[in-house]
Scaffold this motif. Structure first.
Motif, PDB file in Angstrom:
ATOM      1  N   MET A   1       0.846  -1.178   0.000  1.00  0.00           N
ATOM      2  CA  MET A   1       0.000   0.000   0.000  1.00  0.00           C
ATOM      3  C   MET A   1       0.889   1.237   0.000  1.00  0.00           C
ATOM      4  SD  MET A   1      -3.166  -1.328   0.018  1.00  0.00           S
ATOM      5  CE  MET A   1      -4.227   0.044   0.282  1.00  0.00           C
ATOM      6  N   ALA A   2       0.413   2.309   0.590  1.00  0.00           N
ATOM      7  CA  ALA A   2       1.102   3.594   0.522  1.00  0.00           C
ATOM      8  C   ALA A   2       1.958   3.849   1.760  1.00  0.00           C
ATOM      9  CB  ALA A   2       0.069   4.709   0.394  1.00  0.00           C
ATOM     10  N   CYS A   3       2.952   4.684   1.566  1.00  0.00           N
ATOM     11  CA  CYS A   3       3.770   5.196   2.657  1.00  0.00           C
ATOM     12  C   CYS A   3       3.212   6.576   3.018  1.00  0.00           C
ATOM     13  CB  CYS A   3       5.225   5.308   2.208  1.00  0.00           C
ATOM     14  SG  CYS A   3       6.309   6.026   3.455  1.00  0.00           S
ATOM     15  N   ILE A   4       2.889   6.773   4.302  1.00  0.00           N
ATOM     16  CA  ILE A   4       2.241   8.006   4.745  1.00  0.00           C
ATOM     17  C   ILE A   4       2.952   8.541   5.978  1.00  0.00           C
ATOM     18  CG2 ILE A   4       0.084   9.055   5.550  1.00  0.00           C
ATOM     19  CD1 ILE A   4      -1.381   6.707   4.119  1.00  0.00           C
ATOM     20  N   VAL A   5       3.211   9.845   5.983  1.00  0.00           N
ATOM     21  CA  VAL A   5       3.745  10.518   7.168  1.00  0.00           C
ATOM     22  C   VAL A   5       2.609  11.302   7.798  1.00  0.00           C
ATOM     23  CG1 VAL A   5       5.267  12.370   7.989  1.00  0.00           C
ATOM     24  CG2 VAL A   5       6.137  10.647   6.399  1.00  0.00           C
ATOM     25  N   ILE A   6       2.395  11.070   9.096  1.00  0.00           N
ATOM     26  CA  ILE A   6       1.377  11.781   9.870  1.00  0.00           C
ATOM     27  C   ILE A   6       2.113  12.658  10.878  1.00  0.00           C
ATOM     28  CG2 ILE A   6      -0.554  11.563  11.492  1.00  0.00           C
ATOM     29  CD1 ILE A   6      -1.180  10.321   8.789  1.00  0.00           C
ATOM     30  N   ALA A   7       1.766  13.927  10.948  1.00  0.00           N
ATOM     31  CA  ALA A   7       2.388  14.826  11.918  1.00  0.00           C
ATOM     32  C   ALA A   7       1.301  15.579  12.672  1.00  0.00           C
ATOM     33  CB  ALA A   7       3.320  15.805  11.219  1.00  0.00           C
ATOM     34  N   ASP A  27       1.996   1.816   5.263  1.00  0.00           N
ATOM     35  CA  ASP A  27       3.235   1.997   6.020  1.00  0.00           C
ATOM     36  C   ASP A  27       3.196   3.415   6.573  1.00  0.00           C
ATOM     37  OD1 ASP A  27       5.832   1.794   7.012  1.00  0.00           O
ATOM     38  OD2 ASP A  27       6.750   2.228   5.065  1.00  0.00           O
ATOM     39  N   VAL A  28       3.058   3.556   7.886  1.00  0.00           N
ATOM     40  CA  VAL A  28       2.825   4.864   8.506  1.00  0.00           C
ATOM     41  C   VAL A  28       4.004   5.265   9.386  1.00  0.00           C
ATOM     42  CG1 VAL A  28       1.281   6.216   9.976  1.00  0.00           C
ATOM     43  CG2 VAL A  28       0.345   4.438   8.495  1.00  0.00           C
ATOM     44  N   HIS A  29       4.420   6.515   9.244  1.00  0.00           N
ATOM     45  CA  HIS A  29       5.474   7.099  10.069  1.00  0.00           C
ATOM     46  C   HIS A  29       4.857   8.308  10.758  1.00  0.00           C
ATOM     47  CE1 HIS A  29       8.465   4.651   7.969  1.00  0.00           C
ATOM     48  NE2 HIS A  29       7.700   4.863   6.918  1.00  0.00           N
ATOM     49  N   THR A  30       5.064   8.410  12.072  1.00  0.00           N
ATOM     50  CA  THR A  30       4.413   9.452  12.850  1.00  0.00           C
ATOM     51  C   THR A  30       5.434  10.397  13.467  1.00  0.00           C
ATOM     52  OG1 THR A  30       2.650   7.896  13.396  1.00  0.00           O
ATOM     53  CG2 THR A  30       2.788   9.889  14.734  1.00  0.00           C
ATOM     54  N   ALA A  31       5.117  11.683  13.410  1.00  0.00           N
ATOM     55  CA  ALA A  31       5.929  12.721  14.050  1.00  0.00           C
ATOM     56  C   ALA A  31       5.022  13.545  14.948  1.00  0.00           C
ATOM     57  CB  ALA A  31       6.572  13.612  12.991  1.00  0.00           C
ATOM     58  N   LEU A  32       5.585  14.009  16.060  1.00  0.00           N
ATOM     59  CA  LEU A  32       4.809  14.812  17.005  1.00  0.00           C
ATOM     60  C   LEU A  32       5.187  16.288  16.976  1.00  0.00           C
ATOM     61  CD1 LEU A  32       4.828  12.321  20.018  1.00  0.00           C
ATOM     62  CD2 LEU A  32       3.022  12.678  18.303  1.00  0.00           C
ATOM     63  N   ASP A  33       6.072  16.658  16.065  1.00  0.00           N
ATOM     64  CA  ASP A  33       6.454  18.062  15.919  1.00  0.00           C
ATOM     65  C   ASP A  33       6.876  18.305  14.470  1.00  0.00           C
ATOM     66  OD1 ASP A  33       9.570  17.961  15.654  1.00  0.00           O
ATOM     67  OD2 ASP A  33       9.128  16.699  17.381  1.00  0.00           O
ATOM     68  N   ALA A  37       8.644  15.894  11.510  1.00  0.00           N
ATOM     69  CA  ALA A  37       7.830  15.659  10.311  1.00  0.00           C
ATOM     70  C   ALA A  37       8.629  15.955   9.049  1.00  0.00           C
ATOM     71  CB  ALA A  37       6.575  16.525  10.347  1.00  0.00           C
ATOM     72  N   LEU A  38       9.353  17.053   9.055  1.00  0.00           N
ATOM     73  CA  LEU A  38      10.163  17.418   7.894  1.00  0.00           C
ATOM     74  C   LEU A  38      11.245  16.376   7.648  1.00  0.00           C
ATOM     75  CD1 LEU A  38      10.747  19.453   5.669  1.00  0.00           C
ATOM     76  CD2 LEU A  38      12.093  20.778   7.325  1.00  0.00           C
ATOM     77  N   GLU A  39      11.918  15.949   8.699  1.00  0.00           N
ATOM     78  CA  GLU A  39      12.958  14.924   8.565  1.00  0.00           C
ATOM     79  C   GLU A  39      12.382  13.617   8.022  1.00  0.00           C
ATOM     80  OE1 GLU A  39      14.661  14.640  12.483  1.00  0.00           O
ATOM     81  OE2 GLU A  39      15.690  16.577  12.296  1.00  0.00           O
ATOM     82  N   LEU A  40      11.239  13.191   8.557  1.00  0.00           N
ATOM     83  CA  LEU A  40      10.598  11.959   8.093  1.00  0.00           C
ATOM     84  C   LEU A  40      10.209  12.051   6.622  1.00  0.00           C
ATOM     85  CD1 LEU A  40       8.167  10.740  10.902  1.00  0.00           C
ATOM     86  CD2 LEU A  40      10.004   9.440   9.826  1.00  0.00           C
ATOM     87  N   ALA A  41       9.601  13.152   6.241  1.00  0.00           N
ATOM     88  CA  ALA A  41       9.156  13.309   4.851  1.00  0.00           C
ATOM     89  C   ALA A  41      10.340  13.319   3.890  1.00  0.00           C
ATOM     90  CB  ALA A  41       8.335  14.586   4.705  1.00  0.00           C
ATOM     91  N   ARG A  42      11.419  13.951   4.283  1.00  0.00           N
ATOM     92  CA  ARG A  42      12.610  13.972   3.426  1.00  0.00           C
ATOM     93  C   ARG A  42      13.245  12.590   3.325  1.00  0.00           C
ATOM     94  NH1 ARG A  42      15.049  19.785   5.427  1.00  0.00           N
ATOM     95  NH2 ARG A  42      14.008  21.025   3.812  1.00  0.00           N
ATOM     96  N   ARG A  43      13.254  11.856   4.423  1.00  0.00           N
ATOM     97  CA  ARG A  43      13.877  10.533   4.429  1.00  0.00           C
ATOM     98  C   ARG A  43      13.008   9.488   3.729  1.00  0.00           C
ATOM     99  NH1 ARG A  43      14.553   9.519   9.791  1.00  0.00           N
ATOM    100  NH2 ARG A  43      12.661   8.297   9.913  1.00  0.00           N
ATOM    101  N   GLU A  44      11.719   9.485   4.024  1.00  0.00           N
ATOM    102  CA  GLU A  44      10.822   8.437   3.532  1.00  0.00           C
ATOM    103  C   GLU A  44      10.240   8.721   2.151  1.00  0.00           C
ATOM    104  OE1 GLU A  44      10.564   5.562   5.002  1.00  0.00           O
ATOM    105  OE2 GLU A  44      11.776   6.223   6.699  1.00  0.00           O
ATOM    106  N   ARG A  45      10.164   9.990   1.769  1.00  0.00           N
ATOM    107  CA  ARG A  45       9.509  10.397   0.513  1.00  0.00           C
ATOM    108  C   ARG A  45       8.160   9.680   0.345  1.00  0.00           C
ATOM    109  NH1 ARG A  45      14.285  11.231  -3.516  1.00  0.00           N
ATOM    110  NH2 ARG A  45      15.568  12.514  -2.200  1.00  0.00           N
ATOM    111  N   PRO A  46       7.248   9.984   1.248  1.00  0.00           N
ATOM    112  CA  PRO A  46       5.972   9.251   1.287  1.00  0.00           C
ATOM    113  C   PRO A  46       5.052   9.596   0.123  1.00  0.00           C
ATOM    114  CG  PRO A  46       5.904  11.100   2.779  1.00  0.00           C
ATOM    115  CD  PRO A  46       7.306  11.046   2.246  1.00  0.00           C
ATOM    116  N   ASP A  47       4.017   8.793   0.002  1.00  0.00           N
ATOM    117  CA  ASP A  47       2.980   9.049  -0.989  1.00  0.00           C
ATOM    118  C   ASP A  47       2.068  10.179  -0.541  1.00  0.00           C
ATOM    119  OD1 ASP A  47       3.558   6.699  -2.777  1.00  0.00           O
ATOM    120  OD2 ASP A  47       3.181   5.665  -0.885  1.00  0.00           O
ATOM    121  N   LEU A  48       1.988  10.388   0.773  1.00  0.00           N
ATOM    122  CA  LEU A  48       1.115  11.415   1.339  1.00  0.00           C
ATOM    123  C   LEU A  48       1.693  11.894   2.668  1.00  0.00           C
ATOM    124  CD1 LEU A  48      -1.654  12.953   1.333  1.00  0.00           C
ATOM    125  CD2 LEU A  48      -2.605  10.948   2.502  1.00  0.00           C
TER     126      LEU A  48
END
Length: 124
Positions: A1-7, A27-33, A37-48
């Motif tokens: 499925m999709a890779c998603i970053v939630i912040a 595949d979900v990656h979560t950030a609390l700040d 969130a920026l670091e996760l999105a740059r590293r994972e290059r999510p679909d959303l």
């Protein structure tokens, strides 16, 4: 499925959204700040990327602007969740804006629509 970053700085909201998406097979990656969130999105290059507007460190808008300014992440789909009214210029940095409060089903439908609009990026 999709890779998603939630912040979202609200731990309960972040956990609820993450759990709902993981159960659906994403595949979900979560950030609390914002910085995380920026670091996760740059590293994972999510679909959303789903960003809360008001977060510590960097706001959701600051994260979205930084992602748009980087050629490697400029094309990411970004959904902003906000309890406040954003100006047209601010809202233009994200693909979709949804106002709080929102229903879980509304959020799930919106994310599914956004994922369907965006073909999965090439993973390296």
């Amino acid at each position: 499925m999709a890779c998603i970053v939630i912040a979202d700085d609200d731990v309960d909201v972040a956990a609820f959204i993450s759990y709902s998406l993981e159960v659906a097979g994403h595949d979900v990656h979560t950030a609390l700040d914002g910085v995380s969130a920026l670091e996760l999105a740059r590293r994972e290059r999510p679909d959303l990327v789903v960003l809360d507007h008001g977060m510590p460190g960097l706001t959701g808008l600051e994260v979205a602007a930084a992602l748009r300014a980087d050629p490697h992440t400029a094309g990411l789909r970004i959904l902003m969740i906000s309890g406040s009214t954003l100006g047209d210029e601010e809202a233009a940095v994200v693909d979709r804006l949804v106002r709080k409060p929102l229903r879980p089903r509304q959020l799930a439908t919106l994310m599914a629509d956004m994922l369907a609009e965006n073909p999965a990026p090439v993973r390296r």
